[in-house]
Design an enzyme around this catalytic site. Sequence first.
Site, PDB file in Angstrom:
ATOM      1  N   GLU A 136     -39.606   0.274  29.177  1.00 51.26           N
ATOM      2  CA  GLU A 136     -40.151  -0.889  28.433  1.00 51.26           C
ATOM      3  C   GLU A 136     -39.565  -2.146  28.551  1.00 51.26           C
ATOM      4  O   GLU A 136     -38.369  -2.219  28.825  1.00 51.26           O
ATOM      5  CB  GLU A 136     -39.916  -0.327  26.955  1.00 51.26           C
ATOM      6  N   HIS A 173     -43.320  -6.053  23.266  1.00 48.25           N
ATOM      7  CA  HIS A 173     -42.673  -5.152  24.195  1.00 48.25           C
ATOM      8  C   HIS A 173     -43.878  -4.389  24.835  1.00 48.25           C
ATOM      9  O   HIS A 173     -45.083  -4.686  24.554  1.00 48.25           O
ATOM     10  CB  HIS A 173     -41.948  -4.304  23.342  1.00 48.25           C
ATOM     11  N   ASP A 200     -42.027   2.380  16.005  1.00 48.09           N
ATOM     12  CA  ASP A 200     -42.441   0.875  15.997  1.00 48.09           C
ATOM     13  C   ASP A 200     -42.531   0.510  14.216  1.00 48.09           C
ATOM     14  O   ASP A 200     -41.813  -0.626  13.852  1.00 48.09           O
ATOM     15  CB  ASP A 200     -43.476   0.409  16.409  1.00 48.09           C
ATOM     16  N   HIS A 242     -45.757  -0.974  26.301  1.00 44.06           N
ATOM     17  CA  HIS A 242     -45.704   0.751  26.146  1.00 44.06           C
ATOM     18  C   HIS A 242     -46.178   1.411  27.607  1.00 44.06           C
ATOM     19  O   HIS A 242     -47.366   1.499  27.843  1.00 44.06           O
ATOM     20  CB  HIS A 242     -46.900   1.385  24.895  1.00 44.06           C
TER      21      HIS A 242
END
Lengths: 93, 153
Positions: B28, B84, B97, B86
């Site tokens: 990530e 970010h 999250d 995934h």
Amino acid sequence: MATRILIPTPLRPYTDKKDAVDAEGATVGEVLVDLTKKHAGLKSHLYNEQGKLRSFVNVYLNDEDIRYLQKEQTPVSAGDTLSIIPSVAGGAQ
Amino acid sequence: MASEHVVILAPGVDAAIRRHGEETYPHECCGALVGMGERVTAAVPLPNTTEEGPRRRFLVRPSDYRLAEQQAGAAGGELLGFYHSHPDHPARPSQFDLDHAWPNFAYVIVAVAAGAARDMTVWWLKEDRSSFEEGDLNGDENPDSDTAAAVHR
């Protein structure tokens, strides 16, 4: 005795957009409780349902992480500054 | 019904986030969204310092957070949120999250499938922390911009 607390960007909507506010108390914990009394919207974002500081909420007394001091029992002195500094975490699972 | 939350990405920001997600795949990526109001003018890459497995987690440590906030202010802007990736998962927020989200921040998520960036979405934590609300993620409205089209694809 008032302690200055530096507020990070995502919490400023709860402190009238101020990046620093004052709160009273003899320990870090007392100051934070007074902070959340004065700015009630902060409480659920700083503390979990068990009343503990959330793991991604970092509190520094001057430049020291309170986890390495006496945590919320850490005494505060005149002229000290508390900083609330986020960790930002997440992930796919 | 249109979302009450909107993020407009300035030219180059969309591509920068996607590129970062592809560069760090299968891990990530993460970074800060800097700008003013609804407009993100820069995506600032930050190190993923998680110790829980960077294929499924990210962590921006407090020192990097503080630096990002200071830099945003010094540039005359503000910290609007974070992005970010995934890897091989949908661009939807996970329970993890949600459990770690800050209010009033835009959370941009880009799905990276087999190394290629796919969907990109943006989310805000609801005030009661019960869930996220999806917002609208748009390219710059400047007609001269080459990213004027919506970034969903």
